[in-house]
Design an enzyme around this catalytic site. Structure first.
Site, PDB file in Angstrom:
ATOM      1  CG  ASN A   7      -1.760   1.234   1.345  1.00 32.07           C
ATOM      2  OD1 ASN A   7      -1.855   2.007   0.394  1.00 32.07           O
ATOM      3  ND2 ASN A   7      -2.398   1.434   2.499  1.00 32.07           N
ATOM      4  CE  LYS A   9      -0.087   3.474   4.669  1.00 36.18           C
ATOM      5  NZ  LYS A   9      -0.185   3.651   6.097  1.00 36.18           N
ATOM      6  CG  HIS A  95      -6.006   1.988   4.993  1.00 40.91           C
ATOM      7  ND1 HIS A  95      -5.601   2.935   5.897  1.00 40.91           N
ATOM      8  CD2 HIS A  95      -4.971   1.131   4.858  1.00 40.91           C
ATOM      9  CE1 HIS A  95      -4.354   2.659   6.274  1.00 40.91           C
ATOM     10  NE2 HIS A  95      -3.963   1.566   5.661  1.00 40.91           N
ATOM     11  CD  GLU A  97      -3.126   5.624   6.633  1.00 40.34           C
ATOM     12  OE1 GLU A  97      -3.060   5.667   5.396  1.00 40.34           O
ATOM     13  OE2 GLU A  97      -2.220   5.152   7.354  1.00 40.34           O
ATOM     14  CD  GLU A 162      -4.007  -2.549   7.327  1.00 43.50           C
ATOM     15  OE1 GLU A 162      -2.876  -2.770   6.919  1.00 43.50           O
ATOM     16  OE2 GLU A 162      -4.629  -1.520   7.059  1.00 43.50           O
ATOM     17  N   GLY A 168       1.902   2.046  10.944  1.00 40.69           N
ATOM     18  CA  GLY A 168       2.888   3.127  10.836  1.00 40.69           C
ATOM     19  C   GLY A 168       3.552   3.501  12.150  1.00 40.69           C
ATOM     20  CB  SER A 207       4.544  -2.019  12.429  1.00 38.84           C
ATOM     21  OG  SER A 207       4.088  -0.708  12.717  1.00 38.84           O
TER      22      SER A 207
HETATM   23  C1  PEP Z   1      -1.117   0.193   6.124  1.00 40.79           C
HETATM   24  O1  PEP Z   1      -1.212   1.395   5.968  1.00 40.79           O
HETATM   25  O2  PEP Z   1      -1.979  -0.558   5.646  1.00 40.79           O
HETATM   26  C2  PEP Z   1       0.003  -0.310   6.905  1.00 40.79           C
HETATM   27  C3  PEP Z   1      -0.074  -1.520   7.338  1.00 40.79           C
HETATM   28  O3  PEP Z   1       1.039   0.566   7.110  1.00 40.79           O
HETATM   29  P1  PEP Z   1       2.465   0.196   7.826  1.00 40.79           P
HETATM   30  O4  PEP Z   1       2.946  -1.083   7.209  1.00 40.79           O
HETATM   31  O5  PEP Z   1       3.337   1.357   7.508  1.00 40.79           O
HETATM   32  O6  PEP Z   1       2.193   0.023   9.291  1.00 40.79           O
END
Ligand code: PEP
Length: 249
Positions: A7, A9, A95, A97, A162, A168, A207
């Site tokens: 992803n 982003k 997601h 976000e 998630e 993040g 992460s």
């Molecule tokens: C994500 O945004 O779906 C995500 C898992 O980000 P990160 O791997 O940076 O934690």
């Protein structure tokens, strides 16, 4: 089946995306039948470029979002059919976000899910609790509410668990937390899809990085990863793809 989805982003421009694809496609381990289904979710502006670059390889392109409406006066937005037209096989929906920054509700996501199926796109539905919800022991009710949009007879989909507090932050959820959540999600799917529920890959996101991916894949019910930060570096992405291929389920 193992799955690994990048992803991106709101990151990368055409030059850096091109360099990413070149590095990926030059990796000899990608030739032949890799044991891992790879996905890349670039920003809208790069969809066509990435789709064309990876055509014919075992890499699917995902949109990061789209509207539920088929067309109309929605300045600045795009439709599921437009994603498909740009070469996407799937779309990330829900997601955290977008839930948090875009105010996306479960009702809106139910409409987007149906629109994705109507457009023959594979939805990758993201679900997960905030830290406050976990601390209030609300993780399972939250997952149940977020999954309720699937309705009684869902179409094909992938799910990403998630936990919002792990995205993040560099703080990956613990194996036990992931296992419990994935088992809960599988059981919820079973109530709707019977045996077909076993064909829904449940990815973990939050992460994920090359140094924790192998351990993650040992956890029962974890089919792979949805990766943000670490997916921007082709060397890290390929390292994770190789780990996944080695541990094919
Ligand atoms: C994500 O945004 O779906 C995500 C898992 O980000 P990160 O791997 O940076 O934690």
């Amino acid at each position: 089946m193992r799955c690994l989805v990048a992803n991106w982003k709101m990151n990368l421009l055409s030059a850096s995306a091109g360099a990413f694809c070149d590095a990926l496609l030059a990796d000899p381990s990608l030739a032949g039948s890799s044991g891992c289904q790879l996905g890349i979710a670039p920003p809208f502006t790069l969809l066509k470029q990435v789709s064309e670059a990876v055509r014919g390889r075992r890499i699917s392109v995902f949109g990061q979002n789209a509207r539920a409406e088929a067309e109309g006066a929605y300045t600045g937005d795009i439709s599921m059919a437009m994603l498909k037209d740009a070469g996407c096989a799937g779309v990330i929906l829900g997601h955290s976000e977008r839930r948090r920054l875009g105010g996306e509700t479960d009702a809106l996501l139910a409409a987007k899910l149906q629109a994705a199926w109507d457009a023959e796109l594979l939805p990758l539905l993201c679900i997960g609790e905030t830290l406050e919800e976990r601390e209030a022991e609300q993780t399972f009710p939250v997952l149940q509410r977020q999954l309720s949009i699937l309705g009684p007879k869902p179409g094909p989909l992938w799910i990403a668990y998630e936990p919002v507090w792990a995205i993040g932050t560099g703080r990956r959820a613990e194996a036990k937390q992931i296992q419990e959540a994935h088992a809960y999600i599988r059981a919820e799917l079973m109530t709707r899809m019977d045996e077909a529920a076993w064909r829904v890959p449940i990815l973990y996101g939050g992460s994920v990085a090359p140094d924790n991916f192998a351990e993650l894949l040992q956890i029962p019910e974890v089919a792979g990863g949805l990766v943000g930060g670490a997916s921007l570096d082709p060397a890290k992405f390929m390292a994770m793809a190789k780990t996944a291929a080695k541990t094919e389920e």
